[in-house]
Design an enzyme around this catalytic site. Structure first.
Site, PDB file in Angstrom:
ATOM      1  N   HIS A   1       0.942  -1.269  -0.019  1.00  0.00           N
ATOM      2  CA  HIS A   1       0.058  -0.022  -0.036  1.00  0.00           C
ATOM      3  C   HIS A   1       0.876   1.228  -0.141  1.00  0.00           C
ATOM      4  CE1 HIS A   1      -3.923  -2.004   1.640  1.00  0.00           C
ATOM      5  NE2 HIS A   1      -3.485  -2.675   0.611  1.00  0.00           N
TER       6      HIS A   1
ATOM      7  N   CYS B   1      -2.577  -0.584   7.242  1.00  0.00           N
ATOM      8  CA  CYS B   1      -1.750   0.831   7.466  1.00  0.00           C
ATOM      9  C   CYS B   1      -1.931   1.549   8.596  1.00  0.00           C
ATOM     10  CB  CYS B   1      -2.151   1.442   6.072  1.00  0.00           C
ATOM     11  SG  CYS B   1      -1.449   0.697   4.578  1.00  0.00           S
TER      12      CYS B   1
ATOM     13  N   GLU C   1       0.780   3.992   1.937  1.00  0.00           N
ATOM     14  CA  GLU C   1       1.337   4.402   3.091  1.00  0.00           C
ATOM     15  C   GLU C   1       2.306   3.587   3.844  1.00  0.00           C
ATOM     16  OE1 GLU C   1      -3.468   4.370   3.217  1.00  0.00           O
ATOM     17  OE2 GLU C   1      -1.915   3.322   2.200  1.00  0.00           O
TER      18      GLU C   1
ATOM     19  N   CYS D   1      -6.361   1.435   5.211  1.00  0.00           N
ATOM     20  CA  CYS D   1      -6.690   0.260   5.816  1.00  0.00           C
ATOM     21  C   CYS D   1      -6.381  -0.053   7.277  1.00  0.00           C
ATOM     22  CB  CYS D   1      -6.289  -0.931   4.817  1.00  0.00           C
ATOM     23  SG  CYS D   1      -4.869  -1.142   4.942  1.00  0.00           S
TER      24      CYS D   1
END
Length: 155
Positions: free
Chosen positions: A83, A114, A85, A111
């Site tokens: 991801h 993260c 992040e 999410c």
């Protein structure tokens, strides 16, 4: 110059616009997402979603889930993409840069995984533009950890 041409973006708009440019580097074939970590109004790290370093890009078949016809939100455990992040935090660590007390601008809400990384990295504020499956559990974790989390609204 007309007044409209002289309009200067505020800091949130500035960093979110940069996040959108960073998202164009994303190599996921399903969605392009980006994160920008800022401290003292200086960019210290960026990240976008895609396959890990040295792995063929998603659009080159590197991620079996992304090259399948799996519906959005399904079989996420099969996705090998990192991801945005996560990549922003890891890139800072890779280069020996602390993200502690920073702010993270992201094009989509984080999410749960993260969220935990953001908290453990010591990031103090998250500013996201679009909401994507932002769970009540993530919101509660941010609140409990004292991480400010807010949605950016374009003017």
């Amino acid at each position: 110059m007309k007044k409209e041409e002289q309009k200067r973006p505020d800091w949130d708009e500035y960093f979110m616009d940069i996040a959108h440019v960073v998202s164009r580097r994303g190599n996921c074939s399903r969605r392009k997402v980006a994160a920008v970590i800022v401290r003292d109004r200086r960019i210290i790290s960026t990240g976008y979603n895609g396959t890990p370093r040295g792995i063929p890009n998603c659009f080159e078949g590197g991620c079996p889930r992304c090259s399948s016809d799996a519906p959005s939100g399904s079989d996420l455990g099969d996705c090998i993409c990192a991801h945005a992040e996560e990549n922003a935090i890891v890139q800072a660590a890779y280069h020996g840069i602390s993200v502690r007390d920073g702010s993270l601008y992201c094009t989509l809400s984080p999410c749960l995984l993260c969220t935990k990384m953001i908290i453990n990295a010591g990031i103090k504020e998250v500013i996201y533009e679009e909401e994507y499956r932002f769970s009540p559990q993530s919101r509660e974790l941010f609140a409990t950890a004292g991480v400010i989390c807010r949605q950016f609204k374009r003017k």
